[in-house]
Design a protein around this motif. Structure first.
Motif, PDB file in Angstrom:
ATOM      1  N   ARG A  47       0.840  -1.201   0.000  1.00 46.20           N
ATOM      2  CA  ARG A  47       0.000   0.000   0.000  1.00 46.20           C
ATOM      3  C   ARG A  47       0.877   1.253   0.000  1.00 46.20           C
ATOM      4  O   ARG A  47       1.982   1.287   0.546  1.00 46.20           O
ATOM      5  CB  ARG A  47      -0.900   0.008   1.230  1.00 46.20           C
ATOM      6  N   GLU A 127      -7.964  -2.560  -6.258  1.00 42.38           N
ATOM      7  CA  GLU A 127      -8.210  -3.731  -5.393  1.00 42.38           C
ATOM      8  C   GLU A 127      -8.893  -4.853  -6.177  1.00 42.38           C
ATOM      9  O   GLU A 127      -9.893  -5.427  -5.754  1.00 42.38           O
ATOM     10  CB  GLU A 127      -9.047  -3.334  -4.177  1.00 42.38           C
ATOM     11  N   THR A 157      -2.979  -5.195  -4.026  1.00 39.80           N
ATOM     12  CA  THR A 157      -1.944  -5.427  -3.009  1.00 39.80           C
ATOM     13  C   THR A 157      -1.714  -6.912  -2.756  1.00 39.80           C
ATOM     14  O   THR A 157      -0.780  -7.285  -2.055  1.00 39.80           O
ATOM     15  CB  THR A 157      -2.346  -4.764  -1.675  1.00 39.80           C
ATOM     16  N   GLY A 213       5.859   2.999   2.732  1.00 44.35           N
ATOM     17  CA  GLY A 213       4.679   3.568   2.084  1.00 44.35           C
ATOM     18  C   GLY A 213       4.720   5.082   2.101  1.00 44.35           C
ATOM     19  O   GLY A 213       4.780   5.693   3.167  1.00 44.35           O
TER      20      GLY A 213
END
Length: 561
Positions: A47, A127, A157, A213
């Motif tokens: 992410r 997603e 992810t 991230g």
């Protein structure tokens, strides 16, 4: 609300703004310049690493009025429409909230329609791993042979949850975690452009807590700005991220080296009162000792340090702690970290870990101990004296002349079996008694093992009954030492007699004999019996043996049971 989060305001609008993903951006830029874009892409990775941002930049670049270019101009009507979300030809589809096949079919029904205002209709499915199996099947056919004006960009992810039939029809790009240096560089640029006051060390604390991230780092920076008053300091960053201050880590490291358990537990108590997370504390401590090890072995690589800061306490402590101690510190902390993951009492594990670290043997102090030094000195003196004695030692001839002749020492006698008792057994030996004992021999070994008498059982593994009379039997051993040990073991003799009596009703005594001596004793016994005209009860019972002796004579016959 007029205020927007930093990660929204500073979302990358060009490939140059996508930090730490050069392997992806360069490939896409070359494909844009050569006009070799694919019909489907799969962006996978952790992410906050720029997957969706890169998808939008790619959508702008393929539809930019200045194509072919490596970067979107962000000035033409197509780029501006995609940036503000008013362009209807770039469709963002959230698979997490629209995972059913009906919703996917509703999107795919419009695929064949030509785009309204730009060359390509781009579908960004975020997603994508959340789609149902039916939705994937609905997407499969369109993804295999889409119209020329359609580009699919799938972001996820968890790529392992996507069917291989989907993956094989896409160009896959794996986004990696962004390094702390790249995150710090990007945050420095954003903070400078935004007019924020900050301490550079605070940005390093935030970058490490973000775990690769960029979005997480900007969110933490946003929190630190709100938490601080005049500017983002190291203390503000530590409070927001839950990390432990360098002063506490130095204090704990000094307590471990000095074996000061109360001092270590007091520091831990203070950290727990501040609301620090035990798991984050252990991670900070591991990184602290990792940085100490790097500093000791490669002091010039200061930029490789992730957690520690090169203050005076850290450098002083790193000089006295040996690398072997650091290895053990990290090993114990790593085991504690694993155990804490599966426990509801993380603090207890942490306290035990600190006590264990403080009680570790300090090799440096042992090496410097005065008593140990004295012992080493005495050993050196003894070694020198021994070396001197060896040099001045007289030769063998001189010793022989100087000392009177002595009688040679008696050599140690070999074990001799009880020949008389063996011959008595042979005189009355019967095949029936021998078979009785042999048939129960395996049960005897099992019984010894079951009674935890494995050492006694091991003595009998290479032994076998060779002859038996109604009240005794001969036990032949392969090795002489085993025979001697068995004969001298009164408990073993008693156990064997009791077992055979229980199984057969007869009370047998046993006499042990090594294999070599058994052959000599038996041959001597047969020779004696032949000279006396009696071949023994055992041999006379078998007519074949009697006939063989008549034909060739007893001297040439060796009887084996």
């Amino acid at each position: 609300m007029s205020y927007q989060a930093l990660y929204r305001v500073w979302r990358p609008q060009s490939f140059a703004d996508v930090v730490g993903q050069e392997h992806v951006t360069r490939t896409l830029q070359n494909a844009l310049l050569q006009q070799k874009t694919s019909h489907a892409y799969l962006f996978s990775g952790p992410r906050g690493t720029g997957k969706t941002s890169a998808a939008k930049i790619l959508a702008k670049a393929v539809n930019c009025e200045k194509m072919p270019i490596s970067e979107p101009c962000n000035e033409c009507a197509a780029c501006l429409g995609i940036m503000d979300g008013s362009n209807q030809d770039v469709i963002e589809f959230d698979a997490a909230s629209n995972s059913r096949v009906e919703e996917m079919r509703d999107v795919l029904d419009k695929v064949n329609f030509a785009p309204n205002s730009v060359p390509y209709k781009v579908y960004i499915i975020d997603e994508v791993h959340m789609l149902s199996i039916s939705a994937f099947n609905a997407l499969l056919k369109t993804l295999e042979e889409p119209p020329q004006h359609v580009i699919f960009i799938l972001a996820t992810t968890e790529p392992h949850k996507i069917p291989l039939t989907i993956i094989s029809r896409c160009q896959r790009f794996d986004f990696k975690r962004i390094t702390a240096q790249d995150i710090v560089g990007r945050m420095t640029h954003i903070a400078t452009e935004s007019g924020l006051q900050f301490d550079e060390k605070a940005l390093h604390v935030i970058a490490r807590a973000a775990e690769g991230g960029m979005r997480d780092a900007l969110s933490l920076l946003d929190q630190a700005v709100s938490f601080s008053e005049n500017g983002v300091t190291v203390e503000d960053a530590l409070a927001v991220t839950g990390s432990v201050a360098q002063s506490y880590l130095n204090q704990l490291g000094q307590a471990m080296y000095e074996k000061d358990i109360p001092k270590a537990l007091e520091a831990l108590e203070e950290l727990m009162r501040q609301g620090k997370d035990p798991a984050r504390f252990v991670e900070d401590l591991i990184l602290y000792f990792r940085d100490m090890l790097l500093y000791k072995t490669a002091p010039n690589l200061e930029e490789s340090l992730e957690r520690a800061m090169l203050d005076e306490e850290f450098t002083t402590l790193s000089k006295v702690i040996l690398p072997e101690q650091i290895y053990e510190y990290i090993d114990i902390l790593n085991k504690t970290q694993q155990e804490m993951r599966f426990s509801n009492h993380a603090r207890i594990y942490l306290e035990v870990c600190l006590v264990k670290l403080c009680q570790m043997e300090n090799k440096a102090s042992v090496a410097n101990d005065s008593s140990v030094q004295e012992l080493f000195a005495k050993i050196d003196i003894l070694e020198k004296e021994i070396s001197s004695l060896k040099k001045n030692r007289p030769t063998g001839e001189e010793v022989a002349k100087s000392q009177p002749s002595k009688k040679p020492a008696r050599s140690t006698m070999k074990y001799r079996a009880n020949t008389r008792m063996i011959k008595e057994v042979l005189k009355e030996a019967t095949r029936e008694d021998l078979n009785t004992i042999k048939s129960r021999w395996g049960d005897l070994l099992d019984m010894l093992n079951s009674r935890q008498m494995r050492s006694q059982s091991a003595l009998l593994n290479d032994a076998e009954p060779a002859a038996a009379s109604p009240d005794a039997f001969v036990l032949k051993f392969k090795y002489e030492i085993h025979c001697q040990m068995a004969v001298e073991n009164h408990k073993l003799i008693e156990t064997i007699s009791e077992f055979l009596k229980e199984m057969s009703g007869k009370e047998y005594r046993f006499v042990g004999v090594p294999e070599e001596q058994w052959s000599e004793i038996r041959e001597e016994f047969l020779q004696t019996q032949t000279e006396n005209g009696d071949h023994g009860e055992e041999e006379n019972e078998d007519p074949l043996i009697a006939e063989a002796m008549k034909l060739v004579g007893a001297d040439l016959i060796e009887i084996k049971n």
